[in-house]
Design a protein around this motif. Structure first.
Motif, short mmCIF file in Angstrom:
data_model
loop_
_atom_site.label_atom_id
_atom_site.label_comp_id
_atom_site.label_asym_id
_atom_site.label_seq_id
_atom_site.Cartn_x
_atom_site.Cartn_y
_atom_site.Cartn_z
N LYS A 78 0.66 -1.27 -0.57
CA LYS A 78 0.02 0.03 -0.14
C LYS A 78 0.97 1.09 0.15
CE LYS A 78 -4.92 -0.99 1.32
NZ LYS A 78 -5.78 -0.75 2.48
N SER A 79 0.56 2.13 -0.94
CA SER A 79 1.73 3.21 -0.69
C SER A 79 1.12 4.40 0.38
CB SER A 79 1.28 4.11 -2.13
OG SER A 79 1.67 6.02 -2.53
N THR A 80 1.80 5.10 0.76
CA THR A 80 1.65 5.67 2.11
C THR A 80 0.71 7.13 1.75
OG1 THR A 80 3.70 6.93 0.81
CG2 THR A 80 3.85 5.83 3.32
N ILE A 81 0.87 7.18 0.13
CA ILE A 81 0.06 8.39 -0.14
C ILE A 81 -0.83 8.08 -1.23
CG2 ILE A 81 -0.65 10.26 -2.39
CD1 ILE A 81 2.70 10.49 -2.33
N LYS A 82 -1.59 6.93 -2.37
CA LYS A 82 -2.61 6.84 -2.47
C LYS A 82 -2.17 5.66 -3.44
CE LYS A 82 -6.65 7.98 -5.21
NZ LYS A 82 -7.48 9.30 -6.62
N GLY A 83 -3.61 4.22 -3.35
CA GLY A 83 -2.83 3.40 -4.06
C GLY A 83 -1.90 2.41 -3.79
N TYR A 84 -1.41 1.71 -4.89
CA TYR A 84 -0.52 0.71 -4.29
C TYR A 84 0.77 1.15 -5.02
CZ TYR A 84 -4.56 -1.42 -2.54
OH TYR A 84 -5.93 -1.97 -2.17
N GLU A 85 1.92 0.26 -4.35
CA GLU A 85 2.96 0.11 -5.33
C GLU A 85 3.61 -0.87 -5.46
OE1 GLU A 85 5.62 2.39 -2.21
OE2 GLU A 85 5.36 4.62 -3.00
N LEU A 86 4.10 -1.79 -6.77
CA LEU A 86 4.65 -2.20 -7.22
C LEU A 86 5.93 -3.27 -6.77
CD1 LEU A 86 3.27 -4.54 -9.77
CD2 LEU A 86 4.65 -3.55 -10.81
N ILE A 87 5.54 -4.18 -6.60
CA ILE A 87 6.90 -4.93 -5.72
C ILE A 87 7.40 -5.61 -7.19
CG2 ILE A 87 7.69 -6.30 -4.08
CD1 ILE A 87 6.92 -3.42 -3.21
N ALA A 88 6.32 -6.52 -7.70
CA ALA A 88 7.10 -8.03 -8.38
C ALA A 88 5.54 -8.14 -9.40
CB ALA A 88 7.61 -8.75 -7.55
N GLY A 89 5.88 -7.93 -10.55
CA GLY A 89 5.54 -8.21 -11.42
C GLY A 89 5.13 -7.34 -12.38
N GLU A 90 6.41 -6.35 -13.01
CA GLU A 90 5.82 -5.49 -14.04
C GLU A 90 5.05 -6.04 -15.29
OE1 GLU A 90 7.17 -0.78 -15.39
OE2 GLU A 90 7.67 -1.86 -13.55
N ARG A 91 5.78 -6.84 -15.82
CA ARG A 91 5.82 -7.59 -17.06
C ARG A 91 3.94 -7.98 -17.32
NH1 ARG A 91 6.69 -11.99 -18.32
NH2 ARG A 91 6.45 -11.44 -21.34
N ARG A 92 3.40 -8.45 -16.27
CA ARG A 92 2.34 -8.70 -15.73
C ARG A 92 1.42 -7.58 -15.96
NH1 ARG A 92 2.83 -12.53 -10.85
NH2 ARG A 92 5.47 -11.66 -11.29
N VAL A 93 1.90 -6.74 -15.33
CA VAL A 93 0.71 -5.00 -14.85
C VAL A 93 0.52 -4.59 -17.10
CG1 VAL A 93 0.99 -3.14 -13.86
CG2 VAL A 93 1.00 -4.63 -12.72
N ARG A 94 2.00 -4.36 -17.46
CA ARG A 94 1.94 -4.09 -18.24
C ARG A 94 0.68 -4.79 -19.51
NH1 ARG A 94 6.31 -0.45 -20.32
NH2 ARG A 94 7.73 0.32 -17.79
N ALA A 95 0.97 -6.22 -19.78
CA ALA A 95 0.21 -6.81 -20.21
C ALA A 95 -1.21 -6.95 -19.45
CB ALA A 95 1.37 -8.41 -20.46
N SER A 96 -1.31 -6.86 -18.68
CA SER A 96 -2.87 -6.75 -18.13
C SER A 96 -3.22 -5.58 -18.82
CB SER A 96 -3.30 -6.71 -16.77
OG SER A 96 -2.79 -7.79 -16.95
N ARG A 97 -2.56 -4.22 -18.67
CA ARG A 97 -3.38 -3.18 -19.48
C ARG A 97 -3.30 -3.08 -21.04
NH1 ARG A 97 0.37 0.20 -15.22
NH2 ARG A 97 -0.88 0.66 -14.03
#
Length: 296
Positions: A78-97
């Motif tokens: 969880k981000s201290t500001i808003k939403g979430y910060e990605l730790i692992a899995g950027e390829r899956r996030v990009r491909a999902s988009r």
């Protein structure tokens, strides 16, 4: 079943880092759940060393996700500001988009800044397709953000200190050459180019290597030839100095050059003398000082 992950090279990690990564595998732990996380609430990890992603591979992964979904959840905090910060899995996030998805399965964990940095770096170091420059940046991220020395990084990663130092040398290359490393220039070619005495020749030589398709051996000969094209008086001086040097001094110079990854000379007058170690930039100087266990 589609594979949403790149292959990992687990064998190269030191015991400390391997244990860290095992502690945060991308499978739910006890009392953890996999949630559907909105993709528009996920921000990239600021410590991500990977700068480029293979578009063809991302498109193929996106097609797989359209048909079968994402099997391996991503890791977030969880981000201290808003939403979430990605730790692992950027390829899956990009491909999902790319696949037009609105959410992605994820595991939200409580991780501090140091853990976030280490996991992001280790996750990338385990991938087969990390470029030499991205690998160098990964080591630099660990050093700068966790205040580690080259020796400490080497111990955590399970590599020798000269191995880490040689990768860090790549960061002293001009930006124009950095963009060529991995795609047009190999690690060996980039290291050889750094051996040029006249730094104004770095970019022209790099372009020549690419245009002529030189091997590392051919490049070594070119660099040696260019380095020998010093003014006549300098060349004569070098010859005389070499002729006066005992053979074991020349052998020591070569050994030191291999260790420090830069030109090293021993100059002696009578019983006294000095050792000169060349550095290419301030970051290169810090790299050499670290090899000497001198920390600013």
């Amino acid at each position: 079943m589609a594979n949403n992950n790149q292959p990992r090279k687990r064998g190269g990690l030191g015991r400390g880092m391997d244990a860290l990564f095992s502690a945060y595998e991308e499978t739910p732990g006890e009392n953890e759940i996999v949630e559907e996380i909105p993709l528009d609430q996920i921000r990239a990890n600021p410590y991500q060393p990977r700068k480029t992603f293979n578009q063809k591979a991302l498109n193929e992964l996106a097609d797989s996700i359209k048909q079968s979904g994402v099997f391996q959840p991503v890791i977030l905090r969880k981000s201290t500001i808003k939403g979430y910060e990605l730790i692992a899995g950027e390829r899956r996030v990009r491909a999902s988009r790319l696949a037009g998805k609105e959410t992605i399965p994820g595991i939200v964990r409580e991780l501090d800044e140091e853990q976030m940095i280490e996991i992001a770096v280790v996750e990338n170091l385990q991938r087969e397709d990390l470029s030499p420059l991205e690998e160098a940046e990964a080591y630099n991220i660990l050093m700068e953000n966790l205040d580690l020395t080259q020796a400490q990084v080497a111990e955590r990663i399970g590599k020798s200190r000269p191995y880490i130092a040689n990768y860090l040398r790549l960061l002293s290359l001009p930006d124009e050459i950095k963009t060529m490393v991995g795609e047009q220039l190999s690690m060996g070619q980039a290291r050889t180019i750094l051996g040029l005495k006249d730094k104004d020749q770095l970019i022209p030589v790099a372009k020549r290597v690419v245009s002529e398709g030189m091997t590392v051996r051919q490049l070594e000969e070119l660099v040696q030839s260019l380095n020998d094209e010093a003014p006549k008086e300098d060349k004569e001086k070098d010859k005389k100095e070499k002729a006066k040097k005992p053979p074991h001094y020349l052998a020591i110079e070569q050994e030191m050059q291999d260790y420090f990854g830069t030109a090293t000379t021993i100059n002696q007058r009578g019983e006294r003398g000095k050792i000169e170690i060349e550095f290419l930039s301030e970051s290169d100087l810090i790299r050499i000082l670290d090899l000497l266990n001198i920390h600013l």
